[in-house]
Design an enzyme around this catalytic site. Sequence first.
Site, PDB file in Angstrom:
ATOM      1  N   VAL A  17     -42.682  16.246 -29.035  1.00  0.00           N
ATOM      2  CA  VAL A  17     -42.298  16.063 -27.630  1.00  0.00           C
ATOM      3  C   VAL A  17     -40.995  15.252 -27.521  1.00  0.00           C
ATOM      4  CG1 VAL A  17     -43.054  15.226 -25.369  1.00  0.00           C
ATOM      5  CG2 VAL A  17     -44.732  16.165 -26.954  1.00  0.00           C
ATOM      6  N   ILE A 138     -47.413  22.417 -16.733  1.00  0.00           N
ATOM      7  CA  ILE A 138     -47.978  22.736 -15.408  1.00  0.00           C
ATOM      8  C   ILE A 138     -47.959  21.502 -14.511  1.00  0.00           C
ATOM      9  CG2 ILE A 138     -50.023  23.539 -14.167  1.00  0.00           C
ATOM     10  CD1 ILE A 138     -51.012  24.828 -16.690  1.00  0.00           C
ATOM     11  N   LYS A 207     -58.183  14.952 -20.675  1.00  0.00           N
ATOM     12  CA  LYS A 207     -57.439  15.508 -19.536  1.00  0.00           C
ATOM     13  C   LYS A 207     -58.358  15.657 -18.315  1.00  0.00           C
ATOM     14  CE  LYS A 207     -54.256  17.901 -22.589  1.00  0.00           C
ATOM     15  NZ  LYS A 207     -54.082  19.099 -23.413  1.00  0.00           N
ATOM     16  N   GLY A 304     -46.747  22.307 -26.564  1.00  0.00           N
ATOM     17  CA  GLY A 304     -45.532  22.725 -27.274  1.00  0.00           C
ATOM     18  C   GLY A 304     -44.345  21.871 -26.880  1.00  0.00           C
TER      19      GLY A 304
HETATM   20  P1  NAP Z   1     -45.849  13.692 -32.945  1.00  0.00           P
HETATM   21  O1  NAP Z   1     -45.120  14.959 -33.212  1.00  0.00           O
HETATM   22  O2  NAP Z   1     -46.859  13.215 -33.931  1.00  0.00           O
HETATM   23  O3  NAP Z   1     -44.715  12.544 -32.784  1.00  0.00           O
HETATM   24  C1  NAP Z   1     -45.020  11.191 -32.663  1.00  0.00           C
HETATM   25  C2  NAP Z   1     -43.716  10.381 -32.741  1.00  0.00           C
HETATM   26  O4  NAP Z   1     -44.001   9.021 -32.461  1.00  0.00           O
HETATM   27  C3  NAP Z   1     -43.061  10.412 -34.104  1.00  0.00           C
HETATM   28  O5  NAP Z   1     -41.656  10.451 -33.983  1.00  0.00           O
HETATM   29  C4  NAP Z   1     -43.476   9.075 -34.749  1.00  0.00           C
HETATM   30  O6  NAP Z   1     -42.515   8.538 -35.636  1.00  0.00           O
HETATM   31  C5  NAP Z   1     -43.578   8.185 -33.528  1.00  0.00           C
HETATM   32  N1  NAP Z   1     -44.593   7.150 -33.693  1.00  0.00           N
HETATM   33  C6  NAP Z   1     -45.928   7.312 -33.775  1.00  0.00           C
HETATM   34  N2  NAP Z   1     -46.556   6.136 -33.919  1.00  0.00           N
HETATM   35  C7  NAP Z   1     -45.568   5.206 -33.927  1.00  0.00           C
HETATM   36  C8  NAP Z   1     -45.549   3.781 -34.056  1.00  0.00           C
HETATM   37  N3  NAP Z   1     -46.674   3.078 -34.216  1.00  0.00           N
HETATM   38  N4  NAP Z   1     -44.358   3.143 -34.021  1.00  0.00           N
HETATM   39  C9  NAP Z   1     -43.216   3.831 -33.859  1.00  0.00           C
HETATM   40  N5  NAP Z   1     -43.150   5.185 -33.731  1.00  0.00           N
HETATM   41  C10 NAP Z   1     -44.324   5.847 -33.763  1.00  0.00           C
HETATM   42  O7  NAP Z   1     -46.570  13.731 -31.537  1.00  0.00           O
HETATM   43  P2  NAP Z   1     -46.247  14.708 -30.295  1.00  0.00           P
HETATM   44  O8  NAP Z   1     -46.926  16.018 -30.485  1.00  0.00           O
HETATM   45  O9  NAP Z   1     -44.807  14.682 -30.012  1.00  0.00           O
HETATM   46  O10 NAP Z   1     -47.074  13.981 -29.129  1.00  0.00           O
HETATM   47  C11 NAP Z   1     -46.586  12.814 -28.522  1.00  0.00           C
HETATM   48  C12 NAP Z   1     -47.439  12.486 -27.296  1.00  0.00           C
HETATM   49  O11 NAP Z   1     -47.354  13.541 -26.352  1.00  0.00           O
HETATM   50  C13 NAP Z   1     -48.927  12.304 -27.576  1.00  0.00           C
HETATM   51  O12 NAP Z   1     -49.449  11.348 -26.678  1.00  0.00           O
HETATM   52  C14 NAP Z   1     -49.500  13.674 -27.251  1.00  0.00           C
HETATM   53  O13 NAP Z   1     -50.873  13.645 -26.938  1.00  0.00           O
HETATM   54  C15 NAP Z   1     -48.660  14.029 -26.052  1.00  0.00           C
HETATM   55  N6  NAP Z   1     -48.557  15.459 -25.763  1.00  0.00           N
HETATM   56  C16 NAP Z   1     -48.242  16.328 -26.749  1.00  0.00           C
HETATM   57  C17 NAP Z   1     -48.109  17.673 -26.454  1.00  0.00           C
HETATM   58  C18 NAP Z   1     -47.762  18.702 -27.503  1.00  0.00           C
HETATM   59  O14 NAP Z   1     -47.779  19.893 -27.197  1.00  0.00           O
HETATM   60  N7  NAP Z   1     -47.444  18.292 -28.728  1.00  0.00           N
HETATM   61  C19 NAP Z   1     -48.320  18.116 -25.143  1.00  0.00           C
HETATM   62  C20 NAP Z   1     -48.634  17.176 -24.139  1.00  0.00           C
HETATM   63  C21 NAP Z   1     -48.747  15.844 -24.467  1.00  0.00           C
HETATM   64  P3  NAP Z   1     -42.152   9.264 -37.031  1.00  0.00           P
HETATM   65  O15 NAP Z   1     -41.435  10.529 -36.636  1.00  0.00           O
HETATM   66  O16 NAP Z   1     -41.260   8.302 -37.743  1.00  0.00           O
HETATM   67  O17 NAP Z   1     -43.463   9.506 -37.708  1.00  0.00           O
HETATM   68  N1  HSE Z   2     -52.865  19.373 -28.339  1.00  0.00           N
HETATM   69  C1  HSE Z   2     -52.699  19.608 -26.957  1.00  0.00           C
HETATM   70  C2  HSE Z   2     -53.071  21.038 -26.640  1.00  0.00           C
HETATM   71  C3  HSE Z   2     -51.276  19.351 -26.564  1.00  0.00           C
HETATM   72  O1  HSE Z   2     -53.260  21.837 -27.577  1.00  0.00           O
HETATM   73  O2  HSE Z   2     -53.223  21.375 -25.473  1.00  0.00           O
HETATM   74  C4  HSE Z   2     -51.048  19.374 -25.069  1.00  0.00           C
HETATM   75  O3  HSE Z   2     -51.665  18.299 -24.449  1.00  0.00           O
END
Ligand code: NAP
Ligand code: HSE
Length: 430
Positions: A17, A138, A207, A304
């Site tokens: 993200v 959404i 959610k 995504g």
């Molecule tokens: P991700 O790909 O695992 O990325 C997490 C990022 O945060 C990485 O850059 C990581 O650093 C950094 N990080 C994690 N813990 C940390 C800490 N203690 N100190 C400093 N940096 C830290 O996760 P993501 O999929 O982007 O998701 C991020 C958030 O958005 C979550 O809350 C997730 O539930 C939410 N979300 C995700 C999606 C989706 O589709 N992926 C959709 C809606 C909401 P490094 O890169 O150095 O490891």
């Molecule tokens: N892991 C979550 C999903 C990301 O698959 O819907 C979006 O919140």
Amino acid sequence: MNEKIVVKAALLGAGTVGSGVYALAGLLEDEMVHKTGASLEIKKILVRDKKKKRDGIPCEILTDDWKEIIEDEEIRLVIEVMGGVEPARTYILEALKAGKQVVTANKDLLAEHGQEILTLAENNGCDLQFEAAVAGAIPIIRPLKQSLAGGRLTEIMGIVNGTTNYILTKMSEEGMGYQEALAEATRLGYAEADPTADVEGYDAGRKIAIMASLAFNSNVTFSDVYTEGITKITSEDIRYAREFGYVVKLLGVTRLADGKIEVKVHPMLIADSHPLATVRDSFNAVFVHGEACDDAMFMGRGAGKMPTASAVMGDIIIVMRNILHDNCGWNGGIAYKNFPVKPIEETRSRYFLRMQVMDKAGALANIAGVLGNNDVSIAQVVQNRGKDGIAELVVITDSVLERHFNDALMIVRGMSVLKEISGIIRVYGE
Ligand code: NAP
Ligand code: HSE
């Protein structure tokens, strides 16, 4: 328009993200001033490993030290996309105490500590925006807090996890195996860092807790939500569901009736003619019912990189407008009612029940008798002769109190005609 105003922000996280948000900020660079009245500068990005190469992100702005952000008075906006409860909770609370505005996509955090964080934001006159925390791109948080706040809402039902919807779609339409579909969902950036949260229904549970809190103005946390995931769903269940005219979806459901909140996530059979049955791939959809608004449906990409970044960027734009107009601090969502949550045993469902039974006279009648004695009425039944004296019996029940269904099931499990219970899935509808 004053082009010299710059809102300086820090991004916490540069993963799926965070990298999407950074890319969108670049794409919108020239337009931001027209959308908000100011330019946006992402001054710092907090990561765990600042040596990791990140496409399109200059390494000079990466930091692994939170102090560089919280102590930087120029940074007025903190965008938390790192995930997890700690240290995200501490960082957000510290940012709000320092008078910084906050945007977050973190449903894990909000589903447990939403009220604490919203209350602090309100007390400090700060924005706390979280559109991306539920259903990706959404718009559903703002509609619940604002557009639909003009009447009493009574039900929300939705497909709110992109990973599981993707897996079920691939299993059902392409005959893909569960593990292969999960690996593909992970590769596409849909799955959580630990995909157990997706496949066991915890992510959808968080959610639905957030949506229930907003819809019913009551504090509903993740621990209130009954959750069941998709790991026990087999291709056989999906095939039988199709024979009966249904598809299998993981649904989050919350209702307010008789002063009590029902809130749960579990797989469900929905009629293939129902609009939710057509929500495929990583798409999400949320149905809202209210006394005044009647039915409303929201659909779009639920997970995504860019869909989620789009929701985060929408929040950033709102916060920047609020900063420019000295209008920060109204967030909505503070619980002012206190409805109790109904135990799952007191809720009603229809059931799909697939069993392996001895292929002998009276087996079906015996099982039907036990179900009937426990108030479980059979709506549809199919029996297929198998091998080695075993037959497969598939039953769809009428609506029954969960407690009565469980009582009946306990007796069926002890019957000598039963070889195995192979599938139990709730069915949508009365
Ligand atoms: P991700 O790909 O695992 O990325 C997490 C990022 O945060 C990485 O850059 C990581 O650093 C950094 N990080 C994690 N813990 C940390 C800490 N203690 N100190 C400093 N940096 C830290 O996760 P993501 O999929 O982007 O998701 C991020 C958030 O958005 C979550 O809350 C997730 O539930 C939410 N979300 C995700 C999606 C989706 O589709 N992926 C959709 C809606 C909401 P490094 O890169 O150095 O490891
Ligand atoms: N892991 C979550 C999903 C990301 O698959 O819907 C979006 O919140």
